[in-house]
Design a protein around this motif. Structure first.
Motif, mmCIF file in Angstrom:
data_model
loop_
_atom_site.group_PDB
_atom_site.id
_atom_site.type_symbol
_atom_site.label_atom_id
_atom_site.label_comp_id
_atom_site.label_asym_id
_atom_site.label_seq_id
_atom_site.Cartn_x
_atom_site.Cartn_y
_atom_site.Cartn_z
ATOM 1 N N THR A 264 49.401 40.848 51.864
ATOM 2 C CA THR A 264 48.154 41.580 51.624
ATOM 3 C C THR A 264 47.694 41.427 50.180
ATOM 4 O O THR A 264 46.500 41.252 49.901
ATOM 5 N N ALA A 265 48.632 41.486 49.263
ATOM 6 C CA ALA A 265 48.284 41.292 47.846
ATOM 7 C C ALA A 265 47.734 39.892 47.605
ATOM 8 O O ALA A 265 46.849 39.699 46.764
ATOM 9 N N ALA A 266 48.226 38.900 48.343
ATOM 10 C CA ALA A 266 47.702 37.542 48.214
ATOM 11 C C ALA A 266 46.228 37.500 48.597
ATOM 12 O O ALA A 266 45.406 36.860 47.929
ATOM 13 N N ALA A 267 45.874 38.192 49.691
ATOM 14 C CA ALA A 267 44.462 38.240 50.109
ATOM 15 C C ALA A 267 43.612 38.951 49.069
ATOM 16 O O ALA A 267 42.476 38.534 48.776
ATOM 17 N N GLU A 268 44.119 40.021 48.486
ATOM 18 C CA GLU A 268 43.360 40.755 47.480
ATOM 19 C C GLU A 268 43.136 39.914 46.227
ATOM 20 O O GLU A 268 42.075 39.990 45.601
ATOM 21 N N LEU A 269 44.125 39.105 45.858
ATOM 22 C CA LEU A 269 43.960 38.255 44.686
ATOM 23 C C LEU A 269 42.959 37.132 44.943
ATOM 24 O O LEU A 269 42.222 36.724 44.036
ATOM 25 N N ALA A 270 42.913 36.639 46.171
ATOM 26 C CA ALA A 270 42.084 35.478 46.481
ATOM 27 C C ALA A 270 40.604 35.817 46.605
ATOM 28 O O ALA A 270 39.756 34.965 46.319
ATOM 29 N N ALA A 271 40.275 37.020 47.043
ATOM 30 C CA ALA A 271 38.868 37.359 47.308
ATOM 31 C C ALA A 271 38.526 38.696 46.679
ATOM 32 O O ALA A 271 39.092 39.728 47.048
ATOM 33 N N ALA A 272 37.602 38.670 45.728
ATOM 34 C CA ALA A 272 37.142 39.914 45.114
ATOM 35 C C ALA A 272 36.321 40.711 46.126
ATOM 36 O O ALA A 272 35.692 40.151 47.024
ATOM 37 N N ALA A 273 36.333 42.021 45.985
ATOM 38 C CA ALA A 273 35.613 42.890 46.909
ATOM 39 C C ALA A 273 34.106 42.682 46.775
ATOM 40 O O ALA A 273 33.558 42.636 45.672
ATOM 41 N N ARG A 274 33.415 42.552 47.926
ATOM 42 C CA ARG A 274 31.974 42.338 47.913
ATOM 43 C C ARG A 274 31.247 43.503 47.251
ATOM 44 O O ARG A 274 30.256 43.297 46.535
ATOM 45 N N ASP A 275 31.711 44.716 47.469
ATOM 46 C CA ASP A 275 31.035 45.880 46.898
ATOM 47 C C ASP A 275 30.986 45.808 45.376
ATOM 48 O O ASP A 275 30.018 46.264 44.751
ATOM 49 N N ASP A 276 32.031 45.249 44.780
ATOM 50 C CA ASP A 276 32.030 45.117 43.320
ATOM 51 C C ASP A 276 30.913 44.186 42.857
ATOM 52 O O ASP A 276 30.221 44.451 41.861
ATOM 53 N N TRP A 277 30.719 43.073 43.580
ATOM 54 C CA TRP A 277 29.663 42.132 43.190
ATOM 55 C C TRP A 277 28.279 42.727 43.447
ATOM 56 O O TRP A 277 27.339 42.491 42.674
ATOM 57 N N VAL A 278 28.125 43.471 44.529
ATOM 58 C CA VAL A 278 26.836 44.111 44.799
ATOM 59 C C VAL A 278 26.489 45.098 43.693
ATOM 60 O O VAL A 278 25.349 45.192 43.237
ATOM 61 N N SER A 279 27.487 45.848 43.235
ATOM 62 C CA SER A 279 27.262 46.789 42.144
ATOM 63 C C SER A 279 26.850 46.064 40.867
ATOM 64 O O SER A 279 25.921 46.481 40.167
ATOM 65 N N ASP A 280 27.520 44.954 40.562
ATOM 66 C CA ASP A 280 27.152 44.176 39.375
ATOM 67 C C ASP A 280 25.732 43.638 39.500
ATOM 68 O O ASP A 280 24.968 43.616 38.520
ATOM 69 N N LEU A 281 25.358 43.207 40.700
ATOM 70 C CA LEU A 281 24.010 42.684 40.910
ATOM 71 C C LEU A 281 22.962 43.772 40.721
ATOM 72 O O LEU A 281 21.896 43.539 40.145
#
Length: 432
Positions: A264-281
């Motif tokens: 699970t940690a491998a998946a978290e490292l590989a893909a940043a959360a979409r919500d974080d990018w939406v907030s930055d946008l």
């Protein structure tokens, strides 16, 4: 002499240090090298890299020291209560006079042969440079596609896919199935990685996850295979190893670009959360809108100053200011509409094109600069500075024809640096 036929010799008087050394020599000759099985207690790692712990069972205990060189070869972090087998040399720590076992190798009980094999392979591959930190690559910030090599029946696959679906549903996922334990597992894992490498070379995979859930060392042994290690190193894209639990270490972990403690940690490292990018946008959108509003305000303020310096309200300047205000309003609405459309598209498709927003911002700024330049070119002061004058009657109406004048009429002449009062002479009035 109390009835004894001969005197008892006095015991030898030892210096403390000499006695400790003599005991150490006796232990070395009698026991070393020694192998001991027991339970770990009080394990700690000093800043120097040396490890200290106690090995005990129901009948006794012995203090142990594992120096940095041997400790660096550990394939896992011992925890209190672990049953382990150690090999080392028994001696005396002379500063305290304590019995001490200097450990040269440590493995979970029953895993001695496997562990020794693991250490030999690890040392050889390390010497070849397969673990060199300089060859490790960072993970892409926004992967478009992720490849996963694991068993279709593994719980790890479910955990990884669930995590990716939650954090980054827009990212495409390709699964290359392979056995993750048993004698056939290393070959199948190499073949699975090769299939993902073929996709990666065509730009269809940006990062690869090699994952498996936890288990005893025998179940994880496929990930200590030399051919698999060399296959991991030749990956054309960054590869994350998520094998076992946090305390499990395999050769694959050392070869991968990034080692994750769990699948699970491998998946978290590989893909940043979409919500974080939406907030930055959203924050970028707000900053862009505020910057556009500030530029519009400054342009309007420059226009107000220009009109004030003419001294009288000029119809053309007022008209141009109105045009600029309308153009600024349309520009602001267009920018806001574009930003909202971009954000809606990102929310629907999960695509984050911040660079496109930056381009729109640059275009909006260029358009605003062109409007400001046109306004500047229409500034009546530029005409006045070339020697012309603006004539107005006492009511402020522009005089554009001699037919609007008569002898003795009082007029105002606006020059580049001020105004003068003029009187129409009899010979100049109504001249054709």
């Amino acid at each position: 002499m109390d009835g004894l036929p001969f005197p008892v010799p006095a015991p030898r008087i030892w210096a403390v240090g000499a006695l400790c050394r003599a005991v150490a020599d006796a232990l070395d000759a009698r026991f070393n090298p020694v192998a001991v099985r027991g339970e770990v207690s009080g394990f700690s790692r000093a800043p120097s890299g040396h490890c200290y712990f106690t090995l005990k069972d129901a009948q006794g205990q012995v203090r142990c020291a594992m120096f940095r060189r041997a400790a660096s070869l550990l394939g896992f972090v011992p925890r209190d209560g672990d049953l382990v087998e150690v090999q080392g040399r028994l001696g005396v720590y002379e500063q305290r006079g304590d019995l001490q076992l200097v450990v040269e190798s440590l493995a979970r009980a029953g895993q001695g042969a496997h562990f020794e094999q693991f250490l030999r392979l690890k040392a050889r591959l390390d010497a070849e440079g397969l673990f060199d930190p300089g060859r490790k690559r960072p993970l892409p910030a926004l992967p478009r596609a992720i490849g996963i090599a694991t068993s279709l029946n593994a719980a790890a696959l479910h955990d990884v896919v669930t995590c990716l679906r939650r954090r980054a549903p827009h990212v495409a996922v390709t699964i290359a199935p392979a056995a993750v334990q048993g004698p056939q597992a290393p070959g199948e894992l190499v073949a699975a990685l090769d299939s993902l490498y073929a996709l990666a070379t065509r730009g269809q995979v940006d990062v690869i996850l090699l994952v498996r859930g936890g288990g005893p060392i025998e179940d994880l042994w496929a990930f200590n295979d030399e051919q698999l290690a060399r296959a991991i190193v030749r990956s054309p894209v960054p590869l994350v190893s998520g094998v076992g639990h946090e305390t499990d270490f395999t050769i694959a972990d050392f070869c991968a670009d990034v080692r994750a403690p769990t699948p699970t940690a491998a998946a978290e490292l590989a893909a940043a959360a979409r919500d974080d990018w939406v907030s930055d946008l959203a924050q970028a959108r707000d900053r862009l809108w505020q910057a556009a509003a500030r530029r519009t305000d400054r342009a309007g303020q420059r226009l107000d100053h220009a009109a004030a310096r003419l001294g009288r309200p000029l119809a053309r300047a007022a008209q141009q200011r109105s045009r600029v205000d309308r153009a600024a309003q349309r520009l602001g609405q267009a920018v806001l509409g574009r930003l909202r459309s971009a954000q809606d598209g990102i929310a629907r498709r999960g695509a984050f094109h911040v660079q496109a927003m930056a381009g729109r911002r640059a275009q909006a700024a260029q358009r605003l600069d062109r409007l400001a330049l046109r306004l500047q070119l229409l500034d009546p002061r530029l005409v006045l500075q070339r020697g012309y004058a603006l004539l107005t009657d006492p009511q402020g109406h522009p005089i554009t024809s001699v037919a609007q004048t008569h002898a003795g009429q009082q007029l105002h002449a606006a020059l580049a640096d001020g105004e003068v009062a003029v009187t129409v002479s009899p010979g100049a009035a109504n001249r054709p």
